[in-house]
Enzyme design. Structure first.
Site, short mmCIF file in Angstrom:
data_model
loop_
_atom_site.label_atom_id
_atom_site.label_comp_id
_atom_site.label_asym_id
_atom_site.label_seq_id
_atom_site.Cartn_x
_atom_site.Cartn_y
_atom_site.Cartn_z
N SER A 254 0.84 -1.19 0.00
CA SER A 254 0.00 0.00 0.00
C SER A 254 0.88 1.25 0.00
CB SER A 254 -0.97 -0.03 1.17
OG SER A 254 -1.89 1.01 1.03
N ASP A 255 0.72 2.15 0.97
CA ASP A 255 1.51 3.38 0.93
C ASP A 255 2.78 3.27 1.77
OD1 ASP A 255 0.28 3.28 3.33
OD2 ASP A 255 -0.35 5.36 3.39
N ASP A 256 3.10 2.05 2.22
CA ASP A 256 4.30 1.83 3.01
C ASP A 256 5.36 1.17 2.13
OD1 ASP A 256 5.90 1.72 5.19
OD2 ASP A 256 4.39 0.82 6.49
#
Length: 307
Positions: A254-256
């Site tokens: 995801s956004d990590d």
């Protein structure tokens, strides 16, 4: 919709034929839906409230039917940068880390955080994520079908009507945290920002001072492909991808993300470092990423600080 309980009820109440009818309907019509904002209830170390957006069951159902093949293949594939669906148990975490640092010379680990990621994401990048996830549909769907699917996705998870605190608002954009494709779309966004930062770094180099002739040639071809070309050259795209894979290895959820990069190349500016990411986020995401949100680990044995 919420009066009857969980989503399982709708899947059981509708026959497969009716679900297919709804899905076929979204390929020739737009179904605007309502999204409900809820306060998230969780035990957390941080002292702050978070909200989650619950999108309509119709949007979830049709969206999953459209994207399922792509999402399932991402979740089922091992050994790729996007680790959604990979287990961290049974040696999975060790496996992911070894694959990340494999073949990278003078490796350094780094990671960052997107501030206000789902609220600050530009609408065009969310649309690009939808298009990338739907790229395999060129054989089974006509252009009209795909356009209507995109229009549905925009009307349902990009700028839909949100019910928040008993009032109705038009959401100006950003990603809905309860959308069926949130994690996957965020991963596409993450890759997009990483590639942007790397392209900017290599383009900003002084070409006369690059000793490595292969990289000088790569920079020249990158320049002509970005600024001069009128079509995408797949051969160059895969070549640049191999270059990034070798010297800027990523692990994304995801956004990590965690990156293992070649520190010599980064010091010369051939690939992105933290400051390149700060610049890209500042002009492409309109947020400022503070140094406190980032970490760099020069000792490979220690592993990533947070992921």
């Amino acid at each position: 919709f919420n009066k009857f309980g969980k989503a399982r009820l709708y899947y059981e109440a509708l026959s497969f034929e009716e679900q297919d009818e709804i899905y076929a309907y979204t390929k020739r019509n737009v179904l605007p839906t309502l999204t409900q904002m809820n306060l998230k209830y969780a035990i957390s170390a941080k002292n702050r409230a978070r909200t989650v957006a619950g999108v309509s069951i119709l949007s979830t159902m049709t969206g999953r039917m459209f994207h399922q093949k792509c999402l399932k293949s991402i979740a089922a594939t091992r050994g790729v940068p996007v680790v959604i669906g990979t287990t961290k148990f049974y040696g999975g975490w060790d496996d992911m880390l070894r694959r990340l640092i494999k073949d990278v010379d003078s490796p350094v680990l780094m990671g960052w955080d997107y501030p206000k990621c789902d609220r600050a994401m530009p609408n065009i990048l969310r649309i690009v994520s939808s298009l990338v996830l739907a790229r395999k549909h060129d054989s089974c769907c006509s252009h009209t079908d795909r356009f209507y699917r995109l229009a549905n996705e925009c009307a349902q998870v990009l700028s839909e009507i949100v019910m928040c605190g008993g009032c109705y608002y038009v959401k100006p954009g950003g990603t809905s945290s309860g959308d069926a494709t949130t994690a996957f779309a965020n991963s596409v966004f993450n890759i997009c920002q990483a590639v942007s930062a790397n392209v900017c770094s290599l383009m900003a180099c002084n070409g006369h001072k690059i000793e490595d002739l292969s990289i000088r040639e790569l920079q020249k071809r990158l320049y002509s492909n970005v600024y001069r070309a009128d079509h995408v050259d797949p051969a160059f795209v895969s070549e640049y991808y191999e270059f990034l894979n070798k010297h800027f290895s990523m692990m994304i959820l995801s956004d990590d993300g965690v990156v293992c990069y070649n520190s010599e190349f980064a010091s010369k500016g051939y690939i992105a470092n933290i400051s390149a990411f700060q610049q890209v986020l500042y002009y492409q995401n309109n947020v400022f990423m503070s140094e406190a949100k980032c970490w760099v680990e020069t000792d490979i044995e220690k592993g990533p600080h947070e992921f």
